[in-house]
Motif scaffolding. Structure first.
Motif, mmCIF file in Angstrom:
data_model
loop_
_atom_site.group_PDB
_atom_site.id
_atom_site.type_symbol
_atom_site.label_atom_id
_atom_site.label_comp_id
_atom_site.label_asym_id
_atom_site.label_seq_id
_atom_site.Cartn_x
_atom_site.Cartn_y
_atom_site.Cartn_z
ATOM 1 N N LYS A 216 19.781 9.177 4.817
ATOM 2 C CA LYS A 216 19.731 7.837 4.228
ATOM 3 C C LYS A 216 18.410 7.116 4.424
ATOM 4 O O LYS A 216 18.186 6.065 3.821
ATOM 5 C CB LYS A 216 20.866 6.979 4.808
ATOM 6 N N TRP A 217 17.529 7.663 5.265
ATOM 7 C CA TRP A 217 16.259 6.989 5.521
ATOM 8 C C TRP A 217 15.119 7.715 4.801
ATOM 9 O O TRP A 217 15.009 8.936 4.861
ATOM 10 C CB TRP A 217 15.951 6.944 7.012
ATOM 11 N N ILE B 218 0.817 -1.215 0.000
ATOM 12 C CA ILE B 218 0.000 0.000 0.000
ATOM 13 C C ILE B 218 0.850 1.264 0.000
ATOM 14 O O ILE B 218 0.476 2.273 -0.605
ATOM 15 C CB ILE B 218 -0.962 -0.009 1.214
ATOM 16 N N SER B 219 2.016 1.236 0.633
ATOM 17 C CA SER B 219 2.858 2.435 0.731
ATOM 18 C C SER B 219 4.045 2.413 -0.222
ATOM 19 O O SER B 219 4.880 3.320 -0.174
ATOM 20 C CB SER B 219 3.374 2.584 2.171
ATOM 21 N N LEU C 103 9.680 1.889 5.345
ATOM 22 C CA LEU C 103 10.925 2.595 5.619
ATOM 23 C C LEU C 103 12.010 2.007 4.731
ATOM 24 O O LEU C 103 12.156 0.784 4.651
ATOM 25 C CB LEU C 103 11.320 2.457 7.085
ATOM 26 N N THR C 104 12.768 2.881 4.071
ATOM 27 C CA THR C 104 13.829 2.441 3.164
ATOM 28 C C THR C 104 15.148 3.063 3.588
ATOM 29 O O THR C 104 15.229 4.287 3.791
ATOM 30 C CB THR C 104 13.516 2.831 1.716
ATOM 31 N N TYR C 105 16.180 2.218 3.693
ATOM 32 C CA TYR C 105 17.507 2.675 4.097
ATOM 33 C C TYR C 105 18.459 2.630 2.911
ATOM 34 O O TYR C 105 18.670 1.571 2.314
ATOM 35 C CB TYR C 105 18.058 1.810 5.236
ATOM 36 N N ASP C 106 19.001 3.786 2.552
ATOM 37 C CA ASP C 106 20.048 3.907 1.537
ATOM 38 C C ASP C 106 19.619 3.303 0.195
ATOM 39 O O ASP C 106 20.458 2.782 -0.554
ATOM 40 C CB ASP C 106 21.324 3.239 2.039
ATOM 41 N N ASN C 107 18.333 3.346 -0.120
ATOM 42 C CA ASN C 107 17.796 2.795 -1.373
ATOM 43 C C ASN C 107 18.102 1.310 -1.549
ATOM 44 O O ASN C 107 18.086 0.798 -2.675
ATOM 45 C CB ASN C 107 18.323 3.570 -2.587
ATOM 46 N N LYS C 108 18.367 0.617 -0.445
ATOM 47 C CA LYS C 108 18.723 -0.800 -0.525
ATOM 48 C C LYS C 108 17.796 -1.692 0.292
ATOM 49 O O LYS C 108 17.349 -2.738 -0.176
ATOM 50 C CB LYS C 108 20.165 -1.018 -0.050
ATOM 51 N N LEU C 109 17.514 -1.278 1.517
ATOM 52 C CA LEU C 109 16.769 -2.115 2.452
ATOM 53 C C LEU C 109 15.415 -1.474 2.739
ATOM 54 O O LEU C 109 15.358 -0.321 3.188
ATOM 55 C CB LEU C 109 17.559 -2.285 3.746
ATOM 56 N N THR C 110 14.339 -2.213 2.474
ATOM 57 C CA THR C 110 12.982 -1.689 2.652
ATOM 58 C C THR C 110 12.197 -2.571 3.606
ATOM 59 O O THR C 110 12.172 -3.797 3.455
ATOM 60 C CB THR C 110 12.233 -1.602 1.311
ATOM 61 N N PHE C 111 11.545 -1.939 4.596
ATOM 62 C CA PHE C 111 10.636 -2.614 5.518
ATOM 63 C C PHE C 111 9.231 -2.069 5.244
ATOM 64 O O PHE C 111 9.033 -0.860 5.146
ATOM 65 C CB PHE C 111 11.011 -2.338 6.973
ATOM 66 N N ALA C 112 8.245 -2.968 5.132
ATOM 67 C CA ALA C 112 6.880 -2.534 4.827
ATOM 68 C C ALA C 112 5.876 -3.346 5.634
ATOM 69 O O ALA C 112 6.082 -4.538 5.899
ATOM 70 C CB ALA C 112 6.585 -2.672 3.333
ATOM 71 N N ALA C 113 4.772 -2.688 6.017
ATOM 72 C CA ALA C 113 3.683 -3.361 6.749
ATOM 73 C C ALA C 113 2.359 -2.754 6.321
ATOM 74 O O ALA C 113 2.254 -1.543 6.106
ATOM 75 C CB ALA C 113 3.881 -3.222 8.252
ATOM 76 N N ASP C 114 1.326 -3.606 6.197
ATOM 77 C CA ASP C 114 -0.015 -3.176 5.771
ATOM 78 C C ASP C 114 -1.077 -3.733 6.709
ATOM 79 O O ASP C 114 -0.883 -4.770 7.355
ATOM 80 C CB ASP C 114 -0.328 -3.684 4.364
ATOM 81 N N TYR C 115 -2.217 -3.039 6.729
ATOM 82 C CA TYR C 115 -3.411 -3.543 7.407
ATOM 83 C C TYR C 115 -4.614 -3.224 6.522
ATOM 84 O O TYR C 115 -4.765 -2.103 6.021
ATOM 85 C CB TYR C 115 -3.598 -2.896 8.776
ATOM 86 N N LYS C 116 -5.499 -4.226 6.312
ATOM 87 C CA LYS C 116 -6.709 -4.037 5.517
ATOM 88 C C LYS C 116 -7.905 -4.624 6.258
ATOM 89 O O LYS C 116 -7.782 -5.648 6.930
ATOM 90 C CB LYS C 116 -6.578 -4.721 4.149
ATOM 91 N N GLN C 117 -9.070 -3.979 6.095
ATOM 92 C CA GLN C 117 -10.299 -4.486 6.700
ATOM 93 C C GLN C 117 -11.462 -4.267 5.747
ATOM 94 O O GLN C 117 -11.534 -3.263 5.037
ATOM 95 C CB GLN C 117 -10.603 -3.802 8.028
ATOM 96 N N GLN C 118 -12.393 -5.233 5.751
ATOM 97 C CA GLN C 118 -13.641 -5.128 5.009
ATOM 98 C C GLN C 118 -14.806 -5.359 5.970
ATOM 99 O O GLN C 118 -14.816 -6.322 6.734
ATOM 100 C CB GLN C 118 -13.695 -6.146 3.877
ATOM 101 N N GLY D 170 3.353 -8.045 6.161
ATOM 102 C CA GLY D 170 4.595 -7.290 6.273
ATOM 103 C C GLY D 170 5.748 -8.041 5.649
ATOM 104 O O GLY D 170 5.672 -9.251 5.402
ATOM 105 N N GLY D 171 6.837 -7.304 5.382
ATOM 106 C CA GLY D 171 7.986 -7.952 4.780
ATOM 107 C C GLY D 171 9.188 -7.035 4.708
ATOM 108 O O GLY D 171 9.125 -5.852 5.060
ATOM 109 N N ILE D 172 10.283 -7.607 4.236
ATOM 110 C CA ILE D 172 11.540 -6.892 4.090
ATOM 111 C C ILE D 172 12.114 -7.207 2.717
ATOM 112 O O ILE D 172 11.946 -8.322 2.205
ATOM 113 C CB ILE D 172 12.538 -7.291 5.210
ATOM 114 N N GLU D 173 12.769 -6.228 2.108
ATOM 115 C CA GLU D 173 13.344 -6.404 0.769
ATOM 116 C C GLU D 173 14.740 -5.784 0.719
ATOM 117 O O GLU D 173 14.955 -4.664 1.197
ATOM 118 C CB GLU D 173 12.458 -5.755 -0.283
ATOM 119 N N TYR D 174 15.674 -6.524 0.142
ATOM 120 C CA TYR D 174 17.012 -5.990 -0.160
ATOM 121 C C TYR D 174 17.133 -5.830 -1.663
ATOM 122 O O TYR D 174 16.868 -6.764 -2.425
ATOM 123 C CB TYR D 174 18.123 -6.899 0.345
#
Length: 432
Positions: free
Chosen positions: A230-231, A55-56, A289-304, A328-332
């Motif tokens: 860097k953040w 989402i973000s 949140l992304t650090y130095d364009n390399k490491l990304t942390f992401a979390a979502d919440y959805k409701q219906q 949620g997840g992490i990406e390098y």
């Protein structure tokens, strides 16, 4: 190189003019007999390896389906195209409905999307994907009116809804807004076969065909900015309003065994009423949140908010409850800056990335006092070619859905998704 691009664009274009080749029959699902079938909550974009937390997020080449506000972040001078397929292997467990575990598998194309940066502040995409699916087959004993016994009745179901979308996103400074305007359409088919000594051995077959269609709108907003050298932070939100799907219901009755000879029509494609199904208000939010364009942390919440809509349960023992999902997840990412020919500017290029994530949620169905749960973990990897414009993403999911409590059926599944992406570079960049 010129002819390779023509072949690639022709391949993706073929999926547009022949959308029927995209969706094959899905795995058998006992819960897809209810409502409009199993609603596809899984994502097939770049966020798939991060538990679907998109989402973000935004990208210069990849199209995130969750939030149309990400579209104006697509790179200038590029046309992006993606096609996604999925292999789904399900193991079913239940007692006494199943004396032993049963496994099914299916591969099908799930999604096609193309996007373009129309103007520096405006991004646009056109997509086609599966919204819901229905596929079941079982036999049950049905009581005869008058209490003189029961007869075996075979149920077979198929169908589902597709979604064609036109999305627009607009960027103003660090903020962006977007609207996904789509058409939902499709049908649900339920076939019943009855064979009994009370009907002199004749087989009777009935088919109920329900058509659904309606416009569906989803809106989104995003903010992206730096909180330190860097953040970077990304914040997103999405929402959709209540939507009433509707159409006609057709009934057909035949006599005879179709496996032996052509059955005799008794009632043929007779309109017996209207089909209605309500989709509830949906909202969700995400943070990254992304650090130095390399490491990304992401979390979502959805409701219906399913408990606020009025949908018929067609005589089955189930009810609707609010659904929600946390992911949620992490990406390098290994990113490289490519100089632009004839200038001192650079364009970002993602060579490859690795992902890990997970999700947990309650679905909208409550069966015999048990709300269905869906939980799992994900892995993802992607690699891109600068010279050809092609990119490849692979994601893997291991999870479970449902429960064996109160004689229900639990689905343990493994899914492998493959996405092929292509960027048509309208303006040439100079390789270093």
């Amino acid at each position: 190189m010129k002819y390779n691009k023509i072949y690639i664009v022709f391949f993706f274009g073929l999926l547009i003019v022949r959308p029927g080749i995209m969706f094959g029959q899905t795995n058998t699902s006992p819960y897809s007999i209810l409502g409009i079938g199993d609603i596809v909550n899984r994502t097939f974009d770049r966020s798939a390896g991060m538990g679907g937390a998109g989402i973000s997020l935004e990208s210069y080449r990849y199209i995130y389906d969750e939030n149309p506000a990400s579209l104006p972040y697509l790179s200038d001078h590029n046309l992006s195209m993606e096609v996604s397929g999925n292999l789904n292997i399900i193991q079913y467990k239940g007692n006494p409905l199943l004396n032993k575990s049963v496994t099914s598998s299916q591969f099908q194309i799930e999604r096609f999307v193309m996007g373009v940066k129309v103007m520096p502040f405006w991004g646009l995409s056109l997509g086609l994907k599966q919204f819901s699916s229905s596929n079941y087959y079982f036999t049950q004993q049905q009581n005869i009116i008058g209490g003189i016994g029961s007869i075996p009745v075979t149920h077979k179901g198929s169908g589902g809804l597709n979604q064609v979308s036109l999305s627009n996103g607009f960027k103003i400074g660090n903020f962006s807004v977007g609207l996904n305007s789509s058409m939902l359409f499709g049908h649900m088919q339920d076939e019943k076969a009855l064979l009994s000594q009370y009907s002199l051995g004749e087989q009777y077959n009935s088919t109920i065909l329900q058509y659904y269609s309606h416009f569906y709108f989803e809106g989104g907003v995003q903010y992206h900015g730096k909180i330190s050298p860097k953040w970077q932070i990304g914040v997103g939100a999405i929402a959709s309003n209540k939507t009433e799907l509707g159409g006609d219901t057709y009934y057909t009755l035949t006599q005879g065994d179709p496996s032996v000879s052509l059955p005799t029509n008794i009632i043929s494609d007779s309109v017996v009423g209207k089909s209605y199904f309500n989709l509830p208000v949906m909202y969700g939010g995400g943070l990254s949140l992304t650090y130095d364009n390399k490491l990304t942390f992401a979390a979502d919440y959805k409701q219906q908010s399913w408990s606020s809509v009025k949908n018929s349960n067609s005589g089955f023992d189930y009810s609707f409850q609010n659904s929600h999902q946390v992911s949620g997840g992490i990406e390098y990412t290994k990113r490289k800056n490519i100089p632009v020919q004839g200038s001192n500017n650079f364009v970002a290029f993602d060579k490859y990335f690795f992902q890990f994530g997970g999700y947990y949620g309650n679905e909208y169905l409550v069966m015999r006092g048990q709300q269905l749960k869906n939980t799992g973990i994900t892995l993802g990897v992607g690699v891109n070619s600068f010279k050809t414009g092609l990119g490849y993403m692979f994601n893997f999911q291991i999870g479970s859905r449902g429960t064996t409590v109160n004689n229900l059926i639990k689905e343990n599944y493994f899914q492998m998704g493959v996405t092929i992406s292509y960027i048509d570079q309208w303006k040439r960049w100079r390789l270093p």
